[in-house]
Design a protein around this motif. Structure first.
Motif, PDB file in Angstrom:
ATOM      1  N   ILE A  92      -0.746  10.691 -17.616  1.00 36.19           N
ATOM      2  CA  ILE A  92      -0.868   9.776 -16.463  1.00 36.19           C
ATOM      3  C   ILE A  92       0.409   9.864 -15.620  1.00 36.19           C
ATOM      4  O   ILE A  92       1.525   9.806 -16.152  1.00 36.19           O
ATOM      5  CB  ILE A  92      -1.113   8.331 -16.972  1.00 36.19           C
ATOM      6  N   ASN A  93       0.229   9.994 -14.335  1.00 35.33           N
ATOM      7  CA  ASN A  93       1.378  10.203 -13.437  1.00 35.33           C
ATOM      8  C   ASN A  93       2.078   8.863 -13.165  1.00 35.33           C
ATOM      9  O   ASN A  93       2.093   8.357 -12.029  1.00 35.33           O
ATOM     10  CB  ASN A  93       0.891  10.846 -12.130  1.00 35.33           C
ATOM     11  N   ILE A  94       2.664   8.314 -14.209  1.00 36.93           N
ATOM     12  CA  ILE A  94       3.235   6.962 -14.158  1.00 36.93           C
ATOM     13  C   ILE A  94       4.260   6.789 -13.025  1.00 36.93           C
ATOM     14  O   ILE A  94       4.135   5.877 -12.208  1.00 36.93           O
ATOM     15  CB  ILE A  94       3.862   6.597 -15.529  1.00 36.93           C
ATOM     16  N   PRO A  95       5.288   7.675 -12.934  1.00 35.78           N
ATOM     17  CA  PRO A  95       6.308   7.410 -11.911  1.00 35.78           C
ATOM     18  C   PRO A  95       5.768   7.442 -10.482  1.00 35.78           C
ATOM     19  O   PRO A  95       6.167   6.611  -9.664  1.00 35.78           O
ATOM     20  CB  PRO A  95       7.346   8.523 -12.128  1.00 35.78           C
ATOM     21  N   ASP A  96       4.868   8.369 -10.204  1.00 41.11           N
ATOM     22  CA  ASP A  96       4.353   8.418  -8.832  1.00 41.11           C
ATOM     23  C   ASP A  96       3.422   7.244  -8.546  1.00 41.11           C
ATOM     24  O   ASP A  96       3.379   6.729  -7.425  1.00 41.11           O
ATOM     25  CB  ASP A  96       3.657   9.757  -8.569  1.00 41.11           C
ATOM     26  N   TYR A  97       2.685   6.813  -9.552  1.00 41.51           N
ATOM     27  CA  TYR A  97       1.849   5.626  -9.356  1.00 41.51           C
ATOM     28  C   TYR A  97       2.742   4.403  -9.109  1.00 41.51           C
ATOM     29  O   TYR A  97       2.439   3.561  -8.274  1.00 41.51           O
ATOM     30  CB  TYR A  97       0.957   5.363 -10.580  1.00 41.51           C
ATOM     31  N   PHE A  98       3.847   4.329  -9.837  1.00 39.03           N
ATOM     32  CA  PHE A  98       4.754   3.194  -9.633  1.00 39.03           C
ATOM     33  C   PHE A  98       5.420   3.266  -8.259  1.00 39.03           C
ATOM     34  O   PHE A  98       5.699   2.241  -7.634  1.00 39.03           O
ATOM     35  CB  PHE A  98       5.816   3.139 -10.739  1.00 39.03           C
ATOM     36  N   GLY A  99       5.673   4.482  -7.806  1.00 41.07           N
ATOM     37  CA  GLY A  99       6.203   4.643  -6.444  1.00 41.07           C
ATOM     38  C   GLY A  99       5.231   4.026  -5.439  1.00 41.07           C
ATOM     39  O   GLY A  99       5.632   3.317  -4.511  1.00 41.07           O
ATOM     40  N   LEU A 100       3.950   4.272  -5.668  1.00 42.38           N
ATOM     41  CA  LEU A 100       2.926   3.715  -4.769  1.00 42.38           C
ATOM     42  C   LEU A 100       2.829   2.194  -4.896  1.00 42.38           C
ATOM     43  O   LEU A 100       2.619   1.486  -3.916  1.00 42.38           O
ATOM     44  CB  LEU A 100       1.558   4.335  -5.083  1.00 42.38           C
ATOM     45  N   LEU A 101       3.011   1.724  -6.122  1.00 42.55           N
ATOM     46  CA  LEU A 101       2.962   0.273  -6.347  1.00 42.55           C
ATOM     47  C   LEU A 101       4.137  -0.404  -5.624  1.00 42.55           C
ATOM     48  O   LEU A 101       3.981  -1.448  -4.989  1.00 42.55           O
ATOM     49  CB  LEU A 101       3.040   0.013  -7.859  1.00 42.55           C
ATOM     50  N   ASN A 102       5.300   0.218  -5.699  1.00 38.54           N
ATOM     51  CA  ASN A 102       6.481  -0.325  -5.005  1.00 38.54           C
ATOM     52  C   ASN A 102       6.319  -0.244  -3.493  1.00 38.54           C
ATOM     53  O   ASN A 102       6.700  -1.164  -2.771  1.00 38.54           O
ATOM     54  CB  ASN A 102       7.758   0.408  -5.433  1.00 38.54           C
ATOM     55  N   LEU A 103       5.767   0.875  -3.045  1.00 40.14           N
ATOM     56  CA  LEU A 103       5.540   1.028  -1.604  1.00 40.14           C
ATOM     57  C   LEU A 103       4.641  -0.099  -1.103  1.00 40.14           C
ATOM     58  O   LEU A 103       4.876  -0.706  -0.058  1.00 40.14           O
ATOM     59  CB  LEU A 103       4.882   2.387  -1.330  1.00 40.14           C
ATOM     60  N   HIS A 104       3.630  -0.388  -1.887  1.00 41.10           N
ATOM     61  CA  HIS A 104       2.707  -1.453  -1.511  1.00 41.10           C
ATOM     62  C   HIS A 104       3.415  -2.805  -1.530  1.00 41.10           C
ATOM     63  O   HIS A 104       3.239  -3.636  -0.632  1.00 41.10           O
ATOM     64  CB  HIS A 104       1.508  -1.459  -2.472  1.00 41.10           C
ATOM     65  N   ALA A 105       4.273  -3.004  -2.539  1.00 40.26           N
ATOM     66  CA  ALA A 105       4.980  -4.285  -2.634  1.00 40.26           C
ATOM     67  C   ALA A 105       5.921  -4.472  -1.447  1.00 40.26           C
ATOM     68  O   ALA A 105       6.085  -5.575  -0.934  1.00 40.26           O
ATOM     69  CB  ALA A 105       5.768  -4.341  -3.939  1.00 40.26           C
ATOM     70  N   VAL A 106       6.545  -3.373  -1.021  1.00 40.01           N
ATOM     71  CA  VAL A 106       7.542  -3.464   0.050  1.00 40.01           C
ATOM     72  C   VAL A 106       6.888  -3.485   1.430  1.00 40.01           C
ATOM     73  O   VAL A 106       7.293  -4.240   2.313  1.00 40.01           O
ATOM     74  CB  VAL A 106       8.552  -2.288  -0.063  1.00 40.01           C
ATOM     75  N   THR A 107       5.865  -2.645   1.623  1.00 37.69           N
ATOM     76  CA  THR A 107       5.301  -2.492   2.976  1.00 37.69           C
ATOM     77  C   THR A 107       3.918  -3.125   3.125  1.00 37.69           C
ATOM     78  O   THR A 107       3.429  -3.254   4.246  1.00 37.69           O
ATOM     79  CB  THR A 107       5.153  -0.999   3.331  1.00 37.69           C
ATOM     80  N   GLY A 108       3.289  -3.462   1.993  1.00 38.93           N
ATOM     81  CA  GLY A 108       1.938  -4.026   2.064  1.00 38.93           C
ATOM     82  C   GLY A 108       0.871  -2.964   2.330  1.00 38.93           C
ATOM     83  O   GLY A 108      -0.279  -3.281   2.577  1.00 38.93           O
ATOM     84  N   LYS A 109       1.288  -1.680   2.289  1.00 39.42           N
ATOM     85  CA  LYS A 109       0.325  -0.625   2.621  1.00 39.42           C
ATOM     86  C   LYS A 109      -0.047   0.205   1.392  1.00 39.42           C
ATOM     87  O   LYS A 109       0.776   0.437   0.513  1.00 39.42           O
ATOM     88  CB  LYS A 109       0.952   0.329   3.645  1.00 39.42           C
ATOM     89  N   LYS A 110      -1.290   0.675   1.408  1.00 39.61           N
ATOM     90  CA  LYS A 110      -1.746   1.618   0.382  1.00 39.61           C
ATOM     91  C   LYS A 110      -1.815   3.010   0.997  1.00 39.61           C
ATOM     92  O   LYS A 110      -1.952   3.133   2.217  1.00 39.61           O
ATOM     93  CB  LYS A 110      -3.157   1.232  -0.079  1.00 39.61           C
ATOM     94  N   SER A 111      -1.731   4.020   0.157  1.00 38.45           N
ATOM     95  CA  SER A 111      -1.894   5.366   0.689  1.00 38.45           C
ATOM     96  C   SER A 111      -2.854   6.141  -0.219  1.00 38.45           C
ATOM     97  O   SER A 111      -2.450   6.686  -1.246  1.00 38.45           O
ATOM     98  CB  SER A 111      -0.553   6.098   0.756  1.00 38.45           C
ATOM     99  N   ASN A 112      -4.132   6.149   0.172  1.00 33.98           N
ATOM    100  CA  ASN A 112      -5.118   6.850  -0.656  1.00 33.98           C
ATOM    101  C   ASN A 112      -4.867   8.348  -0.672  1.00 33.98           C
ATOM    102  O   ASN A 112      -5.127   9.019  -1.668  1.00 33.98           O
ATOM    103  CB  ASN A 112      -6.538   6.549  -0.165  1.00 33.98           C
ATOM    104  N   MET A 113      -4.314   8.857   0.413  1.00 35.68           N
ATOM    105  CA  MET A 113      -4.026  10.296   0.458  1.00 35.68           C
ATOM    106  C   MET A 113      -3.018  10.666  -0.650  1.00 35.68           C
ATOM    107  O   MET A 113      -3.213  11.611  -1.397  1.00 35.68           O
ATOM    108  CB  MET A 113      -3.451  10.677   1.821  1.00 35.68           C
TER     109      MET A 113
END
Ligand code: SF4
Ligand code: SF4
Length: 376
Positions: free
Chosen positions: A309-330
């Motif tokens: 499981i790509n844990i660090p990159d998923y967490f990067g996305l989780l943090n991005l969402h926490a900071v910016t409120g945005k998701k990135s499906n791409m």
């Protein structure tokens, strides 16, 4: 010897295929090494597992074969996690010399020591092994990289006064933090008279890309002073380099642009001003209120996950969402290619055992799965 205040970390080298850590872009790496050396720097830091075990060979190709050995400072690390018997140390060390194309290392560290790995390192004689290497002239300075609390560091350094250097995670976000304990660990190293090598000065990129609110006060600070606006990464690297006793600050660089930026301000290094120190406190306050997972992107969890499981990159996305409120499906599509989904986690806990930041990975993966995988 060249300037060793700033070191080239080779765990995030440019890749030909973003999905394949082994596909190091050697030509780009050569260009980066050229600029680095041209600007008077010389310190390269590698380790056995980086880039799916290709970082050491890439160093040979892009650096060792192209510059006189005596002009280089090369640091490598014993993969203590993989050592299962005393004789393994010699095998790994011989492999590392061969992979790097050298006959000695300037700095040699036991990789990622903490209270758990210390037990086996003691059992198999890891410190005795590196001390013998030093006596034989096969390594010039010995030490360990470290991710644990300050009390453990105090214990290890008291038992092993023979080490020359310690490599610590130091950045302004972690300085007062309860997990990495940058400040307390730094103070322990200083009290034992050790040189300090800093890793993670930009905390896996978090301090290089500040959220809008923090970026605003960052820009304002320099505008008000009538100065040109530097990169946020420069503030973080200079913060670590300003600490007394810090021999080298490492940065894992992925592009020529990053390298050009970092070397531009480190070539004529100026410590942080009092005003900049206050600025780092203000940014820390903002970041602490937004970041969800204190992940540094070291990828140690990924090494042991049976579901890949790509844990660090998923967490990067989780943090991005926490900071910016945005998701990135791409990005999610990319990060999950050739990897398990967060919802495939079987809860074995191996990742958490291997995480230097002691992150409750399973819990955050559940949050991530809810955010990204229930609707994808
Ligand atoms: S708990 Fe889940 S994420 Fe962690 S190693 Fe096991 S399967 Fe992988
Ligand atoms: S979760 Fe822990 S082990 Fe995994 S990349 Fe983040 S900090 Fe490293």
């Amino acid at each position: 010897m060249g300037n060793i205040k700033f070191g080239f970390g080779t765990m995030r080298l440019p890749r030909l295929d973003p999905e394949d850590p082994q596909s190091i872009d050697i030509e780009q790496y050569k260009k980066m090494a050229d600029v680095f050396m041209d600007r008077g720097f010389c310190y390269f830091d590698t380790a056995y597992p980086y880039h799916g075990e290709r970082s050491e060979e890439a160093l040979k190709e892009a650096v060792v074969r192209r510059f006189p050995r005596e002009k280089l400072v090369i640091a490598d690390k014993m993969p203590i996690l993989r050592v299962k018997a005393t004789e393994d140390y010699q095998k790994y060390f011989d492999t590392q010399l061969k992979r790097c194309g050298v006959d000695y290392f300037d700095i040699y560290l036991l990789h990622n020591l903490g209270r758990d790995r210390y037990i086996n390192t003691q059992k198999y004689g890891g410190f005795e092994f590196i001390s013998r290497l030093k006596e034989k002239g096969l390594v010039k300075n010995i030490g360990f990289s470290f991710h644990d609390d300050a009390d453990t560091l105090e214990y290890i350094l008291s038992e092993h006064p023979e080490v020359d250097v310690v490599q610590l995670q130091i950045n302004y976000l972690d300085w007062e933090g309860a997990v990495a304990q940058s400040k307390r660990c730094y103070n322990v190293a200083m009290s034992h008279g050790k040189s300090v090598i800093v890793m993670e000065p930009v905390k896996g990129g978090t301090l290089a890309e500040l959220p809008p609110k923090a970026m605003e006060i960052f820009k304002e600070y320099y505008k008000d002073k009538g100065q040109s606006i530097p990169s946020p990464a420069s503030l973080a690297v200079r913060y670590a380099a300003s600490l007394e006793g810090v021999q080298t600050v490492l940065s894992g660089m992925s592009s020529l642009a990053q390298l050009e930026d970092n070397t531009s301000y480190m070539v004529d290094f100026k410590p942080l001003t009092e005003g900049e120190k206050i600025l780092t406190d203000r940014i820390t306050e903002i970041l602490k209120s937004t970041i969800k997972v204190p992940c540094t992107g070291c990828r140690y969890c990924l090494e042991v996950c049976p579901k890949n499981i790509n844990i660090p990159d998923y967490f990067g996305l989780l943090n991005l969402h926490a900071v910016t409120g945005k998701k990135s499906n791409m990005y999610y599509e990319r990060f999950s290619m050739a990897h398990g989904k967060a919802k495939e986690c079987i809860g074995c806990g191996a990742c958490e055992y291997n995480c230097p930041q002691h992150i409750e990975i399973r819990e955050f993966l559940e949050d991530f799965a809810k955010l990204y995988e229930e609707e994808v």
